[in-house]
Design a protein around this motif. Structure first.
Motif, PDB file in Angstrom:
ATOM      1  N   ASP A 493       0.820  -1.206   0.000  1.00 42.31           N
ATOM      2  CA  ASP A 493       0.000   0.000   0.000  1.00 42.31           C
ATOM      3  C   ASP A 493       0.855   1.257   0.000  1.00 42.31           C
ATOM      4  OD1 ASP A 493      -2.368  -1.426   0.033  1.00 42.31           O
ATOM      5  OD2 ASP A 493      -2.336  -1.594   2.225  1.00 42.31           O
ATOM      6  N   THR A 521       3.292   2.974  -4.050  1.00 43.04           N
ATOM      7  CA  THR A 521       2.071   3.207  -4.837  1.00 43.04           C
ATOM      8  C   THR A 521       1.235   4.361  -4.307  1.00 43.04           C
ATOM      9  OG1 THR A 521       0.881   1.571  -3.514  1.00 43.04           O
ATOM     10  CG2 THR A 521       1.962   0.790  -5.532  1.00 43.04           C
ATOM     11  N   SER A 522       1.486   4.747  -3.061  1.00 41.98           N
ATOM     12  CA  SER A 522       0.854   5.947  -2.512  1.00 41.98           C
ATOM     13  C   SER A 522       1.682   6.431  -1.334  1.00 41.98           C
ATOM     14  CB  SER A 522      -0.587   5.684  -2.069  1.00 41.98           C
ATOM     15  OG  SER A 522      -0.616   4.805  -0.963  1.00 41.98           O
ATOM     16  N   LYS A 524       1.402   9.094   2.088  1.00 39.60           N
ATOM     17  CA  LYS A 524       0.588   9.964   2.950  1.00 39.60           C
ATOM     18  C   LYS A 524       1.439  10.369   4.138  1.00 39.60           C
ATOM     19  CE  LYS A 524      -3.706  10.128   5.607  1.00 39.60           C
ATOM     20  NZ  LYS A 524      -4.895   9.371   6.047  1.00 39.60           N
ATOM     21  N   ALA A 543       3.491   6.288  -7.512  1.00 43.33           N
ATOM     22  CA  ALA A 543       2.436   6.697  -6.586  1.00 43.33           C
ATOM     23  C   ALA A 543       1.232   7.250  -7.327  1.00 43.33           C
ATOM     24  CB  ALA A 543       2.973   7.735  -5.608  1.00 43.33           C
ATOM     25  N   THR A 544       0.065   6.684  -7.076  1.00 45.08           N
ATOM     26  CA  THR A 544      -1.163   7.211  -7.685  1.00 45.08           C
ATOM     27  C   THR A 544      -1.747   8.354  -6.853  1.00 45.08           C
ATOM     28  OG1 THR A 544      -2.496   5.566  -6.532  1.00 45.08           O
ATOM     29  CG2 THR A 544      -1.686   4.986  -8.745  1.00 45.08           C
ATOM     30  N   THR A 545      -1.390   8.380  -5.560  1.00 50.93           N
ATOM     31  CA  THR A 545      -1.854   9.453  -4.672  1.00 50.93           C
ATOM     32  C   THR A 545      -0.678   9.945  -3.838  1.00 50.93           C
ATOM     33  OG1 THR A 545      -4.072   8.514  -4.497  1.00 50.93           O
ATOM     34  CG2 THR A 545      -3.407  10.080  -2.780  1.00 50.93           C
ATOM     35  N   ASP A 547      -0.424  12.410  -0.707  1.00 50.95           N
ATOM     36  CA  ASP A 547      -1.286  13.125   0.250  1.00 50.95           C
ATOM     37  C   ASP A 547      -0.416  13.830   1.291  1.00 50.95           C
ATOM     38  OD1 ASP A 547      -3.122  14.055   2.013  1.00 50.95           O
ATOM     39  OD2 ASP A 547      -4.137  12.147   2.347  1.00 50.95           O
ATOM     40  N   THR A 567       0.673   9.615 -11.012  1.00 55.39           N
ATOM     41  CA  THR A 567      -0.064  10.264  -9.916  1.00 55.39           C
ATOM     42  C   THR A 567      -1.318  10.940 -10.434  1.00 55.39           C
ATOM     43  OG1 THR A 567       2.052  10.668  -8.831  1.00 55.39           O
ATOM     44  CG2 THR A 567       0.111  11.807  -7.938  1.00 55.39           C
TER      45      THR A 567
END
Length: 627
Positions: A493, A521-522, A524, A543-545, A547, A567
């Motif tokens: 994740d 992949t993300s 935060k 990374a698709t997101t 944050d 992204t």
């Protein structure tokens, strides 16, 4: 028919007959019938000029010697026609509240309604118990918050009396008494703000319920449901600064005025300071040191301190390098509290303890030079990470001369500490590893001979939290993420947030994501991250997101997200203060750029030059502002 009789005699001749005895009146006696009080008697007297026996109640009959004085002795012992004891001095009528009927004597009339001279009776007659209506006198007391009578005021005042009508009562209520004046027992350590007068009015016996009469206790009239600090009913409350309300207060019952104050707070007192230096002269024959006292050239510039009651003076503020405070008292004579009237009697002449100040005072602080001190160094290695289990705590003692002022801590050369970085800071209390804002220990601040315990602030050079690796950077005040292990399922994740950062030590942010950056992949970042290394955001190729909304990052440089192809969603924090140009240069697949600011806030930063106007160049339509 038998009836109760009462006999009257003059001082020269007494003739007594028992109740129930008959007598034939002769020319030597006159018949006197005695009547009790009755309603409307004053009106009858006013309208008719006499009383009407048919509206009264006969309580006795007797005889009097001719031309002699009417005597009432013994009337109280008689009973009425119903056999009930009768007190002729008590009216059978009930007056309105605040008034009562007072017995004032006898009034008599002959059969022709002419008034009798009771000092010389000349015919058969009727005698009436005479009353007049007067205001009730109520006991009024003024007392302090402890129930002690204040200003010695306790007096009876008539119903309807205003406070302003009685000079003594007014002087007791206004001005409102200073708690310090009326409470010498504790006034020197507590300060009380005035509130006002609690007014307690008490029921008369006629106003009490049967249960209250049986209990035989005072009962407070409580018309408004007020309560004092002890949850006792209060009839009324008069604010101390409402002089009109106090002056116009009307006495209507037995009344107590009780002073009310806010909860006490500890007082602060001023300590006047002077200084002397004590030096050893010699020892006497008993081995007792004899000192010389003189001016202290290095004395602090502080001339006074304000100290809360029961606390000591701030000796830290009076510290002089290489000197210590050894006592108080001019030339060795103890300082004492004054003997003037303004000083509480309990303190007058008492020796002053500089560590427990009780009142305004003046003291002379005595200093003495400190020659040396013993420093004891501690390192509680069991409290540190990555120390071999068989490593003993390192403790050693070093005695130094304060003139040198040097610390050469051998502790730093121990092999067991090679994995640690010394922060160049010692503390006199055990080290808390979650805090780094310790002030370096100053050897010149040692204020007394003896042993001083010192603890080094040591932190691991590197620590790991799962697959995340951190390095200590004291310039940033903590640990920075240095790298992330690759090839681990932990990052399926690929979330980097507070939960994955070390909680025991402080940290500052992210230096680098390391070799795993391209696999995340993300990302935060949590609300404790306030720094991210230059170019690190642009390394998050998968990374698709991204944050950053909850982070504390304050700056994003130009081209911060350059060439990110995967992204789709970017989330930016409200803490941003500076933003460069074209953050998303050459990015693809951008669906949303969420920024935790309103359009007006962003425009304001653009106008001030903190944000570049083209910060979202090419993706302006994708920006979602805070509503």
């Amino acid at each position: 028919m038998k009836r109760n009789t009462v006999f009257f005699a003059c001082s020269l001749l007494a003739l007594a007959m028992l109740p129930g005895c008959s007598i034939n009146a002769s020319s030597s006696y006159y018949t006197v019938e005695v009547y009790a009080d009755y309603a409307g008697m004053e009106q009858d007297l006013q309208d008719l000029g006499h009383y009407r026996t048919e509206r009264s109640h006969r309580v006795a009959v007797g005889y009097a010697l001719k031309d002699q004085k009417f005597l009432s002795d013994g009337l109280r012992s008689y009973k009425d026609n119903e056999g009930k004891a009768y007190d002729y001095r008590k009216s059978s009528r009930t007056a309105e509240h605040g008034y009562q009927y007072d017995f004032v004597g006898f009034a008599g009339f002959y059969e022709d309604n002419s008034a009798i001279n009771l000092n010389k009776i000349t015919a058969d007659c009727s005698v009436f118990c005479s009353f007049e209506k007067n205001k009730v006198d109520y006991l009024v007391t003024v007392q302090d918050a402890f129930g002690v009578t204040y200003n010695d005021f306790s007096n009876k005042l008539s119903f309807g009396t205003k406070v302003s009508d009685d000079a003594d009562l007014l002087a007791s209520l206004l001005p409102f008494p200073d708690h310090d004046v009326s409470h010498d027992r504790d006034a020197y350590y507590m300060s009380y703000a005035p509130l006002g007068w609690n007014v307690y009015r008490y029921k008369s016996d006629d106003e009490k319920t049967e249960a209250e009469k049986t209990a035989n206790k005072d009962v407070v009239l409580d018309p408004h449901g007020l309560r004092d600090a002890n949850d006792k009913p209060v009839t009324e409350f008069l604010p101390y600064d409402d002089e009109d309300a106090i002056k116009n207060y009307v006495i209507a019952d037995r009344t107590v005025f009780e002073a009310a104050y806010a909860d006490g707070v500890e007082k602060e007192y001023t300590v006047q300071l002077s200084y002397q230096l004590r030096t050893l002269d010699h020892y006497d024959s008993q081995g007792k040191p004899i000192y010389n006292y003189g001016d202290f050239a290095a004395a602090p510039a502080v001339t006074s301190q304000v100290v809360p009651y029961g606390k000591g003076i701030d000796e830290e503020a009076l510290a002089v390098p290489y000197y210590k405070i050894v006592g108080v008292g001019h030339n060795g004579t103890p300082d004492v509290y004054g003997n003037t009237d303004d000083v509480p009697s309990i303190l007058r002449g008492e020796n002053i303890n500089r560590k427990v100040i009780k009142y305004d005072c003046a003291i002379t602080l005595i200093y003495e030079k400190v020659e040396s001190a013993t420093l004891r160094f501690h390192a509680d290695l069991a409290d540190l990470d990555h120390v071999p289990a068989n490593t003993d705590d390192v403790n050693y003692t070093q005695t130094i001369l304060l003139e040198d002022g040097a610390i050469a801590p051998e502790l730093l050369h121990k092999d067991a500490l090679s994995a640690y970085r010394f922060t160049n800071t010692w503390t006199t209390t055990p080290f808390n590893p979650s805090v780094l804002n310790y002030e370096p220990f100053d050897i010149s601040r040692i204020l007394a001979t003896g042993t001083v315990d010192l603890y080094p602030i040591l932190l691991p050079r590197e620590i790991a939290q799962g697959a995340l690796h951190f390095e200590l950077d004291l310039a940033f005040g903590g640990y920075m993420l240095h790298s992330i292990d690759t090839g681990t399922t932990v990052y399926d994740d690929a979330v980097v947030e507070d939960a994955n950062f070390p909680t025991r030590y402080p940290y500052a942010g992210v230096y680098a994501f390391g070799d795993a950056a391209g696999d995340l992949t993300s990302v935060k970042l949590g609300n404790r991250v306030s720094y991210i290394g230059h170019g690190e955001l642009a390394s998050l190729a998968s990374a698709t997101t991204i944050d950053l909304k909850n982070s504390k990052i304050t700056e994003l440089p130009s081209y911060a997200f350059k060439s990110l192809l995967s992204t789709e969603t970017y989330k930016l924090p409200s803490t941003l203060e500076k933003v460069g140009r074209d953050l998303f240069s050459r990015c693809q697949n951008v669906n949303a750029i969420e920024i935790d600011m309103t359009l007006a806030q962003v425009q304001s930063k653009i106008d001030s030059g903190d944000f570049y106007a083209d910060w979202a160049l090419g993706f302006e339509s994708k920006v979602v502002y805070k509503s």
